[in-house]
Design a protein around this motif. Structure first.
Motif, short mmCIF file in Angstrom:
data_model
loop_
_atom_site.label_atom_id
_atom_site.label_comp_id
_atom_site.label_asym_id
_atom_site.label_seq_id
_atom_site.Cartn_x
_atom_site.Cartn_y
_atom_site.Cartn_z
N SER A 185 -29.63 -57.57 -48.58
CA SER A 185 -29.74 -56.65 -47.46
C SER A 185 -31.19 -56.40 -47.07
O SER A 185 -31.48 -55.96 -45.96
CB SER A 185 -29.07 -55.32 -47.81
OG SER A 185 -29.66 -54.75 -48.96
N ALA A 216 -9.12 -61.26 -51.64
CA ALA A 216 -9.72 -60.90 -50.35
C ALA A 216 -8.81 -61.32 -49.20
O ALA A 216 -8.62 -60.57 -48.23
CB ALA A 216 -11.09 -61.55 -50.20
N TRP A 222 -22.33 -59.15 -39.20
CA TRP A 222 -20.89 -59.42 -39.11
C TRP A 222 -20.22 -58.57 -38.04
O TRP A 222 -19.21 -58.98 -37.44
CB TRP A 222 -20.23 -59.24 -40.47
CG TRP A 222 -20.55 -60.36 -41.42
CD1 TRP A 222 -21.21 -60.27 -42.61
CD2 TRP A 222 -20.25 -61.76 -41.25
NE1 TRP A 222 -21.34 -61.51 -43.19
CE2 TRP A 222 -20.76 -62.44 -42.38
CE3 TRP A 222 -19.60 -62.49 -40.27
CZ2 TRP A 222 -20.63 -63.82 -42.54
CZ3 TRP A 222 -19.48 -63.87 -40.41
CH2 TRP A 222 -19.98 -64.52 -41.54
N MET A 258 -17.18 -65.58 -44.58
CA MET A 258 -17.87 -64.36 -44.97
C MET A 258 -18.19 -64.37 -46.46
O MET A 258 -19.27 -63.95 -46.88
CB MET A 258 -17.01 -63.15 -44.62
CG MET A 258 -16.89 -62.90 -43.13
SD MET A 258 -15.83 -61.47 -42.75
CE MET A 258 -16.11 -61.32 -40.99
N GLY A 259 -17.26 -64.89 -47.25
CA GLY A 259 -17.48 -64.95 -48.69
C GLY A 259 -18.59 -65.90 -49.08
O GLY A 259 -19.31 -65.67 -50.06
N SER A 314 -31.32 -66.59 -45.25
CA SER A 314 -31.12 -66.78 -46.69
C SER A 314 -32.22 -67.64 -47.31
O SER A 314 -32.72 -67.34 -48.40
CB SER A 314 -29.74 -67.42 -46.94
OG SER A 314 -29.54 -67.69 -48.29
N ARG A 354 -21.92 -63.96 -48.98
CA ARG A 354 -21.88 -62.60 -49.49
C ARG A 354 -23.15 -62.23 -50.25
O ARG A 354 -23.46 -61.06 -50.43
CB ARG A 354 -20.66 -62.42 -50.39
CG ARG A 354 -20.20 -60.98 -50.50
CD ARG A 354 -18.86 -60.86 -51.19
NE ARG A 354 -17.80 -61.50 -50.46
CZ ARG A 354 -17.18 -60.97 -49.41
NH1 ARG A 354 -17.54 -59.79 -48.97
NH2 ARG A 354 -16.21 -61.62 -48.81
N GLY A 355 -23.90 -63.24 -50.69
CA GLY A 355 -25.07 -62.95 -51.52
C GLY A 355 -26.38 -62.79 -50.78
O GLY A 355 -27.43 -62.64 -51.40
N SER A 411 -23.87 -72.86 -52.13
CA SER A 411 -22.59 -72.24 -51.77
C SER A 411 -21.73 -73.19 -50.95
O SER A 411 -21.97 -73.38 -49.77
CB SER A 411 -22.85 -70.95 -50.96
OG SER A 411 -21.65 -70.40 -50.52
N SER A 450 -13.22 -66.92 -45.79
CA SER A 450 -14.02 -67.86 -46.58
C SER A 450 -15.46 -67.91 -46.11
O SER A 450 -16.40 -67.94 -46.92
CB SER A 450 -13.39 -69.27 -46.51
OG SER A 450 -12.09 -69.28 -47.07
N VAL A 463 -26.88 -57.22 -42.99
CA VAL A 463 -25.70 -58.09 -43.06
C VAL A 463 -24.52 -57.43 -42.36
O VAL A 463 -23.72 -58.10 -41.68
CB VAL A 463 -25.35 -58.41 -44.53
CG1 VAL A 463 -24.12 -59.31 -44.60
CG2 VAL A 463 -26.53 -59.09 -45.21
N LEU A 499 -14.08 -56.07 -42.19
CA LEU A 499 -15.33 -55.53 -42.68
C LEU A 499 -15.20 -54.29 -43.55
O LEU A 499 -16.21 -53.83 -44.10
CB LEU A 499 -16.25 -55.21 -41.49
CG LEU A 499 -16.56 -56.40 -40.57
CD1 LEU A 499 -17.50 -55.95 -39.45
CD2 LEU A 499 -17.16 -57.55 -41.33
#
Length: 412
Positions: A233, A180, A242, A225-226, A283, A229-230, A148, A223, A238, A411
Motif C-alpha cells: 500500500s 474467495a 480496484w 485480484m488475487g 509492483s 494481492r501483495g 505470480s 483470480s 490499491v 472489494l
C-alpha cells in the motif's frame, strides 16, 4: 423567480423560465403548461424544482442558491482534471460537474484525492536498469510471471466447464475449494442483481443460477485480484485502484448492453483488467511510476502519454503482454492493450467501449488508477459506437447504481 419543489408541482402550472436538466439541457421553454407526464419526466431526470408563474416555495429559495453556488465551484474544480473538446466529452463534463456539486452539497468539500496537485518542478526520471521498448516490457512481464502466475482455480474451472460430462455438481465442487471465489459467488447470487426473496447458501444452486459464462468471469476477476494481492500500500492506493477497475468494468458492461453488443461479461472483464499493466509497473518499478505520474501532472497530460514517451510502451500494452503469458482469451487481451488507442487495435469498436468506460470512471472520480487527469475520448468513438452525447447520461446513471453492488461483491 417563483421556485416550486417537485413535490408541490401540479398540472396546470405555467413555467416562468426555461426548465433545464441537471446537465444544463433545456427540457421545456418558458410559458409551457406543466402536465402530469412532465412531472414524471422531472423525477426521472432528478430535477428538484421549477420556476413557476405566480407560485413559490419559500423553503427552497436558499437551497436553489446553494445549488447554483455548488455547481459554479464544481465547474471550476472539474476543469482541473477534465477539459472537454467535443460534444460527447462536453456531456461527460456536465455529468462530472453535477457529481462534484452533489458531493460539495452533501459533504461540504471534495475528497482530497479528487483534485490534482501538480509539482512545482519537472521531476527527473530515473529508469535505472529497466531500459525502454520491447526488451523492458518483456523483462517486466517475466518478472511478474515468475513471482505470480495466474491462479490455477480459473483454468481448473474452465477445464471442468468445457468437459462434455460437466455438471453443476462437479463445477460446484471446484468452486468450493476456493474460499474467495465461494464467498463472491454467494454474494453475487444473493445480490439485488438476481433479487431472490430467500438467501441462497448452496454452491451447486448458485452455480446453476449464475450460469457458466458469468461464473467463469467471476473466477477470472477473483483470480486477477488475487494475483496482485501483495502490492504494498506504500507504493499505491490499491483500494482506489480496484475501485476504479470495478467502475470501468461495470460501465463497459452497461455500454455494451445499451448498444446490444454480445459478450457483456467479456467487456466487464476487459474493463476490470484494463489497467493491470500499471499494477506491474507499481509492483516492479515504483520509482519510475512515481516520476511518470508527477511528470504527467506537471505537463497536464494523462500518465499513459509519458509512459509511451519514456518507456516506449504504455500500461495497456504491458497488460496485454502479461495476459498473453497467462493465456487469457484474445478478446480481453486486445481490449486491454488498445484501451488508450482503440482505433489502432484489431477490434476498434469493442476497444472503444473500454476506452470510453475508462474516461467516464476517471471523470466521475470513481476510484483512481494512477492518473489524476481524465484521458481524452477519441473523437471517432461516438461515431464508432453510434452513441450520441444525449445517450451518455443514461449509461452513467445505470453504471452508478450498479457499481455499489458490484463493489460489495468484489472489494469487501
Amino acid at each position: 423567480m417563483g421556485l416550486v419543489s417537485l413535490e408541490n408541482l401540479r398540472p396546470g402550472m405555467v413555467l416562468a423560465s426555461p426548465l433545464k436538466a441537471p446537465d444544463g439541457r433545456v427540457m421545456l421553454g418558458a410559458g409551457v403548461e406543466i402536465k402530469e407526464g412532465h412531472i414524471k419526466m422531472f423525477r426521472v431526470w432528478g430535477i428538484p424544482w421549477a420556476d413557476v408563474e405566480g407560485e413559490e416555495d419559500q423553503s427552497i429559495r436558499e437551497e436553489a442558491q446553494s445549488r447554483e453556488e455548488a455547481l459554479s465551484a464544481a465547474r471550476d474544480v472539474v476543469m482541473r482534471w477534465f477539459k472537454p473538446s467535443h460534444p460527447l466529452e462536453e456531456e461527460l463534463f456536465h455529468l462530472a460537474v453535477e457529481n462534484a456539486a452533489r458531493r460539495l452539497l452533501e459533504e461540504g468539500a471534495l475528497p482530497p484525492g479528487w483534485i490534482p496537485s501538480p509539482p512545482k518542478e519537472q521531476p527527473k526520471l530515473n529508469l535505472g536498469e529497466l531500459g525502454v521498448g520491447l526488451p523492458a516490457m518483456l523483462h517486466l512481464v517475466r518478472q511478474q510471471v515468475r513471482l505470480s502466475s495466474f491462479p490455477a482455480i480459473y483454468f481448473k474451472l474452465r477445464e471442468v466447464i468445457d468437459s462434455p460430462v460437466s455438471s453443476a455438481a462437479k463445477i460446484a465442487e471446484v468452486v468450493s475449494k476456493d474460499p474467495a471465489l465461494t464467498v463472491r459467488l454467494l454474494r453475487l447470487v444473493n445480490s439485488s442483481y438476481y433479487g431472490f426473496p430467500k438467501r441462497i447458501d448452496s454452491i451447486q444452486r448458485a452455480v446453476a443460477i449464475v450460469g457458466t459464462n458469468q461464473l467463469t468471469a467471476l473466477a477470472m476477476a477473483v483470480s486477477a485480484m488475487g494475483a496482485f494481492r501483495g502490492v504494498p500500500s506504500s507504493r499505491m492506493d490499491v483500494g482506489a485502484f480496484w475501485e476504479h477497475s470495478v467502475a470501468c468494468a461495470v460501465t463497459a458492461r452497461v455500454i455494451a448492453f445499451t448498444l446490444k453488443m454480445p459478450n457483456e461479461e467479456q467487456f466487464f472483464l476487459s474493463g476490470l483488467l484494463h489497467d493491470i499493466g500499471r499494477l506491474v509497473l507499481f509492483s516492479k518499478v515504483p520509482w519510475v511510476m512515481k516520476s511518470l505520474m508527477e511528470g504527467a501532472l506537471f505537463e497536464g497530460v494523462p500518465t499513459y502519454v509519458l509512459e509511451g514517451r519514456h518507456l516506449g510502451f504504455d500500461h495497456g500494452r504491458l497488460g496485454e503482454r502479461l495476459l498473453k503469458e497467462w493465456n487469457i482469451p484474445d478478446f480481453i487481451r486486445v481490449l486491454v492493450g488498445g484501451h488508450h488507442d482503440p482505433m489502432g487495435c484489431d477490434m476498434p469498436r469493442e476497444a472503444s467501449v473500454v476506452h470510453l468506460a475508462d474516461a467516464v470512471a476517471l471523470a466521475m472520480r470513481w476510484g483512481s488508477s494512477g492518473s489524476s487527469l481524465t484521458p481524452p475520448v477519441d473523437p471517432a468513438v461516438p461515431r464508432m459506437l453510434e452513441l450520441p452525447p444525449e445517450g451518455l447520461p443514461v449509461v452513467v446513471s445505470q453504471a452508478a447504481r450498479q457499481i455499489a453492488e458490484i463493489r460489495r461483491i468484489f472489494l469487501i
